[in-house]
Enzyme design. Structure first.
Site, PDB file in Angstrom:
ATOM      1  N   TYR A   1     -28.177  30.459  76.091  1.00 42.75           N
ATOM      2  CA  TYR A   1     -27.962  30.003  74.849  1.00 42.75           C
ATOM      3  C   TYR A   1     -26.582  29.677  74.950  1.00 42.75           C
ATOM      4  CZ  TYR A   1     -32.571  31.224  72.909  1.00 42.75           C
ATOM      5  OH  TYR A   1     -33.980  31.356  72.674  1.00 42.75           O
TER       6      TYR A   1
ATOM      7  N   HIS B   1     -37.618  35.195  80.158  1.00 45.78           N
ATOM      8  CA  HIS B   1     -37.269  34.053  79.050  1.00 45.78           C
ATOM      9  C   HIS B   1     -38.315  32.899  79.808  1.00 45.78           C
ATOM     10  CE1 HIS B   1     -34.218  31.399  76.978  1.00 45.78           C
ATOM     11  NE2 HIS B   1     -35.459  31.191  76.507  1.00 45.78           N
TER      12      HIS B   1
END
Length: 340
Positions: free
Chosen positions: A52, A106
């Site tokens: 992110y 992830h």
């Protein structure tokens, strides 16, 4: 205040988590103000990721000097043991801490396990032994991987999309986690912005004792809306039930959740927005989506190569090129003044 315990981790927090993906889009000062206000309002669980952009750095700056007062979850995006250690080292540096409460793989295309040849799960165990992480989790958008992670008994938490548009298959994941004493973190509880009634979204998730929703927050008014539910959680009223049933009839099935795993497109189509444009126009002010910018973006669909890359990467198995074509047809009808 309603709390939830994330399975065997023992992490017990208010049933309101902060999803820190959207703070990429605001300044460091704005992000810090949001994060600190979330803490002041009672939120204790903050979820970010190495992928992110600067989110981890903003989370670290906001909680400098008070690390022990919050639970921080992050994610490693790469899938070799060497890359794992590089990503974890970077995350710890950016977060300004020597440990994370929960480290998650992830969205891997497989379920990492000991002895699978990647060394990934062994790296997780070593990081835990070194005290750099406290708990091991996995995030995914693929039902098969999520089911395998639950069955494996190797993971303390699962993060998966879950909202009132969920099917029986997603509900089975929640139940499976409860049976295995595994924490369930609900991402995309607003279905990528398709659900526009946060009270209904909250009331639905409140029915599941083992589910912790994380809300993607970018603006102060959004945060205040969720903070108001800390002490006054919305009840599952007949009115909310009717709204949920209406949305299910309208939205359930083959719709784009906006996750973006199909990106990038070789024709630079913003698939995660353009493939659900019809829904957004129905559920948000039309003028927000019919300006010159979005008209130009939607026109890129005419150049779709039908290469299949997006469909191959879609975790929901959507026929993305067909979905784009349908949305472009609807969009042009709206521009011509025809109602959807």
């Amino acid at each position: 205040m309603t709390t939830v315990t994330l399975g065997s981790t023992g992490i017990t927090v208010p049933k309101n988590g902060f999803g820190a993906l959207p703070i990429q889009r605001v300044t460091k000062e704005e992000a810090a103000a949001l994060l600190r206000r979330a803490y002041e309002g009672g939120i204790r669980f903050f979820d970010t990721a190495r992928s992110y952009s600067d989110s981890e750095e903003k989370v670290g700056a906001a909680f400098a000097g008070m690390r022990e007062k919050v639970f921080i979850a992050t994610k490693v995006p790469r899938f070799t043991a060497v890359e794992f250690w590089e990503d974890l080292s970077t995350s710890l540096e950016k977060l300004g801490t020597d440990y994370v409460d929960l480290l998650q793989f992830h969205n891997p295309a497989f379920c990492p396990k000991p002895g699978d040849g990647t060394g990934l799960y062994e790296a997780m165990l070593e990081a835990k032994a070194q005290g750099k992480i406290r708990h091991i989790g996995i995030t995914n958008h693929r039902l098969g991987v999520a089911q395998e992670a639950i069955a494996s008994g190797l993971y303390e938490t699962l993060q998966f999309p879950f909202s009132y548009l969920a099917t029986e298959k997603e509900l089975a994941l929640v139940e499976g986690c409860a049976e295995k004493n595994m924490g369930f973190i609900a991402m995309k509880a607003l279905a990528g912005g398709t659900i526009n009634n946060s009270a209904a979204a909250y009331a639905y998730l409140a029915q599941f004792d083992n589910v912790l929703p994380i809300w993607g927050v970018q603006r102060p008014h959004e945060l205040e809306e969720f903070l108001s539910y800390q002490d006054n959680p919305p009840a599952m009223t007949e009115e909310i039930k009717a709204l949920i049933e209406k949305d299910r009839r309208e939205l359930a099935g083959s719709f784009c959740r906006g996750c973006g795993y199909c990106m990038p497109c070789p024709q630079e189509i913003q698939i995660n927005q353009c493939a659900r444009m019809s829904l957004m126009i129905r559920r948000a002010p039309t003028q927000a989506w019919t300006n010159d910018y979005w008209q130009a973006e939607m026109a890129k669909i005419d150049g779709c190569l039908h290469c299949g890359q997006c469909s191959a990467k879609c975790p929901y198995g959507l026929d993305t090129p067909s979905l784009l074509a349908e949305n472009l047809k609807d969009y042009r009808e709206v521009l011509a003044g025809k109602p959807l």
